[in-house]
Design an enzyme around this catalytic site. Structure first.
Site, short mmCIF file in Angstrom:
data_model
loop_
_atom_site.label_atom_id
_atom_site.label_comp_id
_atom_site.label_asym_id
_atom_site.label_seq_id
_atom_site.Cartn_x
_atom_site.Cartn_y
_atom_site.Cartn_z
CB SER A 169 -0.95 0.01 1.20
OG SER A 169 -0.22 -0.05 2.41
CG HIS A 215 -4.22 -1.01 -1.12
ND1 HIS A 215 -4.74 0.26 -1.24
CD2 HIS A 215 -3.89 -1.15 0.19
CE1 HIS A 215 -4.71 0.88 -0.07
NE2 HIS A 215 -4.20 0.04 0.82
CE LYS A 229 -7.31 -0.06 1.99
NZ LYS A 229 -7.83 -0.66 3.23
#
Length: 396
Positions: free
Chosen positions: A184, A212, A243
């Site tokens: 990340s 991610h 996310k």
């Protein structure tokens, strides 16, 4: 009376942060998390959000949330093992397994909870966990909760991973190799094919935290396992729902036996109230949107390429990113904080990332490009980067 309640040791530690120039106050978001936001009363371009696909304020997701509240209320009311296991949760897990092209999925309250709950549930005394040195803090904490022995290999260094396996594999019952799918802070990818090859050679399990990569990599955001075509060869695939998916929560995808075991030993499942209906319903809607179209991930990657190319031409150090995560590496911690503040003054919000989140001397602002940005917004942001970069002598 004793002064113990003044917590002077914490006051001193906070003063140290101030002396080092890294003390911060939390920004206050006064609008939906979009490409442009109202932050601390000011309209700014937002380059700090993990809302990769723009789903956090998507009309279809909002409608799904409100409809779910009308039917199910605002809370699940209990842990899933008592009476908090709604048909919403069951249906989402079936859909997630189909989306991830795995046998089964188990939903947790957050990605952090996944790592805190799964790692200790699948390892025990007499086992060994081998973890990449740059793995996320939640993995580090999850590993600490396990009774297994621990080893760390140099970041994405397959020779070092092999060395540890050659030296130590024979001494343990089960060995679990853990890596982030996308790291990340730098945006680089794990060498997942090589890790899986080593794991199979040494008869180890593999565990990928794809926070991610979820909604970003693979076909329509199915993640790094899909990106590398490794289905059935990674035992524990951790994904986030907060996310790219835009809501809250996490999940572990893999085999049916994985899910069966976690339903009995995954401590956040057993001891923390289930995700609320207003989260589960929009998550389900988001997964359906991704299963029906690649438009969101296509736009995300188009924007990322545009932004990276413009920053690169200006001479900024954007590291080794292979994803929409675009770090602009400044180095000095105080200078990084100043760079972030000056960008904000000119209408671009990019949060500074400094020690202990990243190693000392590698401070950076981490730019998060999303599908929700327009090229006009990104071009304007690049102009601001250029102005501040030249003013501070970061670029020529």
């Amino acid at each position: 009376m004793s002064n113990v309640h003044e917590l002077k040791y914490l006051q001193d530690s906070i003063q140290e942060l101030k002396d080092q120039g890294v003390y911060r106050k939390l920004p206050v978001l006064e609008s939906a998390n979009e490409a442009e936001i109202i932050l601390n009363g000011k309209n700014v371009i937002n380059l700090s959000s993990n809302n990769y696909l723009g789903f956090a304020n998507h009309p279809k997701l909002k409608k799904a949330a409100t409809d779910a509240i009308e039917k199910y209320g605002v809370g699940a009311g209990a842990v899933r093992t008592i009476v908090g296991n709604m048909d919403l949760h069951e249906n989402l897990e079936v859909l997630l397994a189909e989306f991830k092209r795995e046998e089964a999925a188990m939903v947790f309250q957050s990605g952090f909870n996944c790592n805190a709950g799964v790692i200790q549930a699948i390892t025990n005394k007499g086992d060994l966990i081998i973890s990449d040195e740059l793995n996320h803090a939640s993995i580090i904490d999850g590993v600490r909760l396990s009774r297994a022995d621990k080893a760390v290999f140099k970041h994405s260094d397959m020779a070092d991973l092999r060395r540890i396996l050659e030296e130590r594999r024979k001494d343990y019952s089960q060995v679990l190799i853990i890596t982030d799918g996308v790291f990340s802070m730098d945006g680089d990818l794990a060498k997942l094919p090589e890790i899986v090859e080593l794991a199979e050679e040494f008869e180890c399990m593999t565990y990928v935290d794809d926070a991610h990569g979820s909604g970003v990599l693979g076909e329509s955001g199915r993640g790094t396992v899909d990106h590398f075509h490794l289905h059935g060869r990674v035992d524990f695939c951790i994904g986030t729902l907060s996310k790219g998916i835009g809501v809250i929560g996490g999940y572990c995808a893999g085999s049916k036996v994985m899910k069966e075991w976690l339903s009995h030993r995954g401590r956040p499942i057993l001891f923390s109230t289930a995700l609320p209906p207003a989260a589960v319903a929009p998550i389900t809607e988001a997964i359906k949107l991704l299963m029906n179209s690649t438009e969101y991930t296509d736009r995300l990657w188009s924007n990322a390429r545009f932004f990276k190319e413009r920053l690169g031409k200006l001479g900024f150090n954007t590291g080794a990113s292979e994803t929409p995560i675009t770090p602009v590496i400044i180095g000095d911690e105080a200078k990084t904080m100043e760079f972030s503040r000056k960008l904000l003054d000119k209408g671009v919000y990019v949060s500074a990332i400094v020690f202990p989140t990243v190693p000392k001397g590698s401070g950076r602002v981490r730019c998060m490009v999303t599908a929700g940005h327009t090229e006009e917004q990104l071009a304007k942001a690049v102009d601001v980067f250029e102005a501040v970069g030249k003013e501070m002598g970061i670029i020529g």
